[in-house]
Design a protein around this motif. Structure first.
Motif, PDB file in Angstrom:
ATOM      1  N   LEU A  71      -0.619  12.805 -16.097  1.00 53.92           N
ATOM      2  CA  LEU A  71      -1.765  12.081 -16.647  1.00 53.92           C
ATOM      3  C   LEU A  71      -2.875  13.085 -16.931  1.00 53.92           C
ATOM      4  CD1 LEU A  71      -2.014   8.853 -14.456  1.00 53.92           C
ATOM      5  CD2 LEU A  71      -1.066   9.093 -16.738  1.00 53.92           C
ATOM      6  N   ARG A  72      -3.344  13.133 -18.169  1.00 50.34           N
ATOM      7  CA  ARG A  72      -4.404  14.064 -18.538  1.00 50.34           C
ATOM      8  C   ARG A  72      -5.745  13.356 -18.692  1.00 50.34           C
ATOM      9  NH1 ARG A  72      -1.284  16.621 -16.515  1.00 50.34           N
ATOM     10  NH2 ARG A  72      -0.100  18.408 -17.296  1.00 50.34           N
ATOM     11  N   GLN A  73      -5.703  12.049 -18.884  1.00 55.80           N
ATOM     12  CA  GLN A  73      -6.919  11.230 -18.911  1.00 55.80           C
ATOM     13  C   GLN A  73      -6.536   9.828 -18.466  1.00 55.80           C
ATOM     14  OE1 GLN A  73      -8.522  10.949 -22.860  1.00 55.80           O
ATOM     15  NE2 GLN A  73      -6.523  10.876 -23.832  1.00 55.80           N
ATOM     16  N   LEU A  74      -7.527   9.077 -18.040  1.00 50.54           N
ATOM     17  CA  LEU A  74      -7.252   7.740 -17.504  1.00 50.54           C
ATOM     18  C   LEU A  74      -6.567   6.857 -18.534  1.00 50.54           C
ATOM     19  CD1 LEU A  74      -7.582   5.807 -15.107  1.00 50.54           C
ATOM     20  CD2 LEU A  74      -9.835   5.194 -16.008  1.00 50.54           C
ATOM     21  N   ALA A  75      -6.930   7.021 -19.805  1.00 54.88           N
ATOM     22  CA  ALA A  75      -6.352   6.187 -20.861  1.00 54.88           C
ATOM     23  C   ALA A  75      -4.835   6.332 -20.948  1.00 54.88           C
ATOM     24  CB  ALA A  75      -6.982   6.531 -22.208  1.00 54.88           C
ATOM     25  N   ASP A  76      -4.276   7.461 -20.481  1.00 58.54           N
ATOM     26  CA  ASP A  76      -2.823   7.635 -20.503  1.00 58.54           C
ATOM     27  C   ASP A  76      -2.126   6.562 -19.683  1.00 58.54           C
ATOM     28  OD1 ASP A  76      -3.348   9.866 -21.981  1.00 58.54           O
ATOM     29  OD2 ASP A  76      -2.843  11.310 -20.420  1.00 58.54           O
ATOM     30  N   LEU A  77      -2.797   6.102 -18.625  1.00 58.05           N
ATOM     31  CA  LEU A  77      -2.204   5.090 -17.754  1.00 58.05           C
ATOM     32  C   LEU A  77      -1.968   3.787 -18.498  1.00 58.05           C
ATOM     33  CD1 LEU A  77      -1.383   5.032 -14.748  1.00 58.05           C
ATOM     34  CD2 LEU A  77      -3.625   4.046 -14.232  1.00 58.05           C
ATOM     35  N   TRP A  78      -2.855   3.479 -19.468  1.00 59.45           N
ATOM     36  CA  TRP A  78      -2.738   2.212 -20.188  1.00 59.45           C
ATOM     37  C   TRP A  78      -1.664   2.272 -21.275  1.00 59.45           C
ATOM     38  CZ3 TRP A  78      -5.002   0.829 -16.315  1.00 59.45           C
ATOM     39  CH2 TRP A  78      -6.290   1.199 -15.936  1.00 59.45           C
ATOM     40  N   LEU A  79      -1.100   3.437 -21.533  1.00 57.27           N
ATOM     41  CA  LEU A  79      -0.028   3.550 -22.521  1.00 57.27           C
ATOM     42  C   LEU A  79       1.350   3.304 -21.914  1.00 57.27           C
ATOM     43  CD1 LEU A  79      -1.191   6.691 -24.543  1.00 57.27           C
ATOM     44  CD2 LEU A  79      -1.438   4.294 -25.159  1.00 57.27           C
ATOM     45  N   LEU A  80       1.410   3.145 -20.597  1.00 58.18           N
ATOM     46  CA  LEU A  80       2.676   2.875 -19.915  1.00 58.18           C
ATOM     47  C   LEU A  80       3.028   1.394 -20.000  1.00 58.18           C
ATOM     48  CD1 LEU A  80       1.909   4.983 -16.743  1.00 58.18           C
ATOM     49  CD2 LEU A  80       3.757   5.493 -18.345  1.00 58.18           C
ATOM     50  N   ASP A  81       4.326   1.081 -20.016  1.00 57.11           N
ATOM     51  CA  ASP A  81       4.717  -0.316 -19.883  1.00 57.11           C
ATOM     52  C   ASP A  81       4.644  -0.690 -18.403  1.00 57.11           C
ATOM     53  OD1 ASP A  81       6.899   0.882 -18.735  1.00 57.11           O
ATOM     54  OD2 ASP A  81       8.348   0.170 -20.219  1.00 57.11           O
ATOM     55  N   GLN A  82       4.936  -1.934 -18.076  1.00 59.83           N
ATOM     56  CA  GLN A  82       4.757  -2.395 -16.699  1.00 59.83           C
ATOM     57  C   GLN A  82       5.629  -1.613 -15.722  1.00 59.83           C
ATOM     58  OE1 GLN A  82       4.901  -6.611 -16.155  1.00 59.83           O
ATOM     59  NE2 GLN A  82       5.105  -6.493 -13.936  1.00 59.83           N
ATOM     60  N   ARG A  83       6.884  -1.347 -16.113  1.00 62.46           N
ATOM     61  CA  ARG A  83       7.769  -0.603 -15.210  1.00 62.46           C
ATOM     62  C   ARG A  83       7.242   0.811 -14.976  1.00 62.46           C
ATOM     63  NH1 ARG A  83      11.497   3.164 -15.564  1.00 62.46           N
ATOM     64  NH2 ARG A  83      11.319   3.271 -17.835  1.00 62.46           N
ATOM     65  N   GLY A  84       6.831   1.474 -16.051  1.00 63.15           N
ATOM     66  CA  GLY A  84       6.303   2.824 -15.908  1.00 63.15           C
ATOM     67  C   GLY A  84       5.004   2.850 -15.131  1.00 63.15           C
ATOM     68  N   PHE A  85       4.143   1.842 -15.361  1.00 61.08           N
ATOM     69  CA  PHE A  85       2.884   1.713 -14.646  1.00 61.08           C
ATOM     70  C   PHE A  85       3.135   1.652 -13.143  1.00 61.08           C
ATOM     71  CE2 PHE A  85      -0.803  -0.919 -13.275  1.00 61.08           C
ATOM     72  CZ  PHE A  85      -1.837  -0.183 -13.821  1.00 61.08           C
TER      73      PHE A  85
ATOM     74  N   GLU B 159       5.898   2.528 -11.563  1.00 53.41           N
ATOM     75  CA  GLU B 159       6.603   3.715 -11.085  1.00 53.41           C
ATOM     76  C   GLU B 159       5.634   4.858 -10.801  1.00 53.41           C
ATOM     77  OE1 GLU B 159      10.311   6.640 -12.429  1.00 53.41           O
ATOM     78  OE2 GLU B 159       9.976   4.719 -13.444  1.00 53.41           O
ATOM     79  N   VAL B 160       4.659   5.069 -11.684  1.00 49.83           N
ATOM     80  CA  VAL B 160       3.677   6.133 -11.482  1.00 49.83           C
ATOM     81  C   VAL B 160       2.822   5.846 -10.252  1.00 49.83           C
ATOM     82  CG1 VAL B 160       1.582   7.191 -12.433  1.00 49.83           C
ATOM     83  CG2 VAL B 160       3.601   6.908 -13.871  1.00 49.83           C
ATOM     84  N   LEU B 161       2.355   4.594 -10.109  1.00 43.85           N
ATOM     85  CA  LEU B 161       1.519   4.256  -8.964  1.00 43.85           C
ATOM     86  C   LEU B 161       2.297   4.350  -7.657  1.00 43.85           C
ATOM     87  CD1 LEU B 161      -0.566   1.220 -10.319  1.00 43.85           C
ATOM     88  CD2 LEU B 161      -1.116   3.656 -10.330  1.00 43.85           C
ATOM     89  N   SER B 162       3.562   3.975  -7.671  1.00 38.36           N
ATOM     90  CA  SER B 162       4.389   4.090  -6.468  1.00 38.36           C
ATOM     91  C   SER B 162       4.615   5.548  -6.109  1.00 38.36           C
ATOM     92  CB  SER B 162       5.737   3.395  -6.676  1.00 38.36           C
ATOM     93  OG  SER B 162       5.568   2.006  -6.879  1.00 38.36           O
ATOM     94  N   GLU B 163       4.749   6.395  -7.118  1.00 39.46           N
ATOM     95  CA  GLU B 163       5.002   7.818  -6.898  1.00 39.46           C
ATOM     96  C   GLU B 163       3.855   8.490  -6.133  1.00 39.46           C
ATOM     97  OE1 GLU B 163       7.502  11.180  -7.183  1.00 39.46           O
ATOM     98  OE2 GLU B 163       7.901   9.091  -7.781  1.00 39.46           O
ATOM     99  N   VAL B 164       2.619   8.013  -6.355  1.00 40.87           N
ATOM    100  CA  VAL B 164       1.468   8.605  -5.662  1.00 40.87           C
ATOM    101  C   VAL B 164       1.111   7.820  -4.400  1.00 40.87           C
ATOM    102  CG1 VAL B 164       0.517   9.670  -7.722  1.00 40.87           C
ATOM    103  CG2 VAL B 164      -0.183   7.341  -7.126  1.00 40.87           C
ATOM    104  N   GLY B 165       1.944   6.848  -4.037  1.00 33.99           N
ATOM    105  CA  GLY B 165       1.789   6.167  -2.748  1.00 33.99           C
ATOM    106  C   GLY B 165       0.781   5.037  -2.711  1.00 33.99           C
ATOM    107  N   ILE B 166       0.477   4.418  -3.846  1.00 37.10           N
ATOM    108  CA  ILE B 166      -0.460   3.290  -3.857  1.00 37.10           C
ATOM    109  C   ILE B 166       0.269   2.033  -3.386  1.00 37.10           C
ATOM    110  CG2 ILE B 166      -1.877   1.798  -5.337  1.00 37.10           C
ATOM    111  CD1 ILE B 166      -2.510   4.201  -7.019  1.00 37.10           C
ATOM    112  N   PRO B 167      -0.253   1.327  -2.367  1.00 33.95           N
ATOM    113  CA  PRO B 167       0.405   0.120  -1.845  1.00 33.95           C
ATOM    114  C   PRO B 167       0.554  -0.957  -2.913  1.00 33.95           C
ATOM    115  CG  PRO B 167      -1.309   0.883  -0.345  1.00 33.95           C
ATOM    116  CD  PRO B 167      -1.463   1.674  -1.606  1.00 33.95           C
ATOM    117  N   TRP B 168       1.501  -1.843  -2.669  1.00 32.45           N
ATOM    118  CA  TRP B 168       1.839  -2.872  -3.653  1.00 32.45           C
ATOM    119  C   TRP B 168       0.650  -3.753  -4.009  1.00 32.45           C
ATOM    120  CZ3 TRP B 168       1.976  -8.256  -3.795  1.00 32.45           C
ATOM    121  CH2 TRP B 168       2.661  -8.797  -4.893  1.00 32.45           C
TER     122      TRP B 168
END
Length: 274
Positions: free
Chosen positions: A115-129, A131-140
């Motif tokens: 991720l290079r800017q916050l807006a990159d997060l909004w370009l992900l689909d739900q699964r990718g969204f 997956e990225v948040l789970s990868e950094v350990g954010i609770p469900w």
């Protein structure tokens, strides 16, 4: 000269947010110099000569400076911490959207994921969204709060009807060295255009693009964004071009990726653009 920028000097665009307040956004135009233009007077006529010298970055900056020449030392440049820039951006948005605060201490990890800017997060689909948040350990539960925020963000985006194609092109430009390494041997100039003309590509080109998407050349986040973009651009299993809009059912929008008509999400469908 008015309108000309100095080499390797990035500019900011001043725009208004949804509340009418001024915000600065990075100008997407490249600060990389293209040439040197020399002007000379011949009689009463001014002649312009173009030259493409082989100069180091420091020499380009020195020549673009308004300082005296004669080897005057240029200002010592501080090496920017790109992960810290992402952290500062998230902090800025979190001042008004407290749900984003959970991302602030994770900026370095998010940067490492691509991720290079916050807006990159909004370009992900739900699964990718997720997956990225789970990868950094954010609770469900916090993932769900961020997901709900992304839906509200989608509604705001649709209100201003931006060109989604330009958002994806800007994202592609941020990963240009990786994209060029893939496309140059295939005689292609744009990954987005390659996805839009997917059926027209040679089988070998499609196979190489898919191998690149599923390989480890890119970090996780851009790999997921480009994979999502391919799914959007290539359409349904039947080969039809899809409608593009917000992934919230019933929100009307259109990015132009699917053609002249744009589109909207149908009830029960999920396209992932937000």
């Amino acid at each position: 000269l008015n309108g000309m920028r100095m080499p390797y000097n990035e500019k900011a665009l001043l725009i208004e947010d949804e509340n009418g307040r001024p915000r600065k956004h990075r100008d997407k135009r490249s600060p990389v110099p293209e040439c040197v233009v020399r002007l000379r007077l011949e009689g009463e006529e001014v002649l312009a000569e173009k030259e493409i010298p082989n100069l180091s970055v420091d020499e380009w900056i020195r020549r673009g400076s308004c300082r005296r020449q004669n080897n005057v030392p240029i200002t010592v440049m501080k090496r920017l911490d790109q992960a810290n820039l992402l952290r500062e951006e998230i902090q800025s948005f979190a001042c008004e959207a407290s749900v984003l605060r959970v991302l602030v201490p994770l900026a370095t990890e998010l940067f490492q994921l691509g991720l290079r800017q916050l807006a990159d997060l909004w370009l992900l689909d739900q699964r990718g969204f997720e997956e990225v948040l789970s990868e950094v350990g954010i609770p469900w539960m916090q993932q769900r709060e961020l997901h709900d925020f992304s839906q509200l963000h989608c509604l705001r985006v649709q209100r201003y009807n931006p060109n989604e194609m330009e958002r994806f092109r800007t994202f592609e430009a941020a990963w240009e060295p990786y994209v060029v390494a893939l496309l140059k041997p295939l005689a292609l100039s744009s990954l987005l255009d390659a996805f839009l003309d997917w059926e027209k590509l040679e089988p070998e080109a499609r196979e190489r693009c898919l191998a690149w998407l599923h390989g480890d050349t890119l970090p996780l986040a851009p790999r997921l964004v480009f994979g999502h973009l391919r799914a959007l651009a290539t359409g349904s299993a039947a080969g039809e071009r899809p409608s593009f809009g917000c992934r919230s059912a019933g929100v009307v929008g259109g990015c132009g990726l699917g053609g002249s008509g744009g589109g909207s999400c149908s009830a029960g469908e999920s396209c992932g653009l937000r």
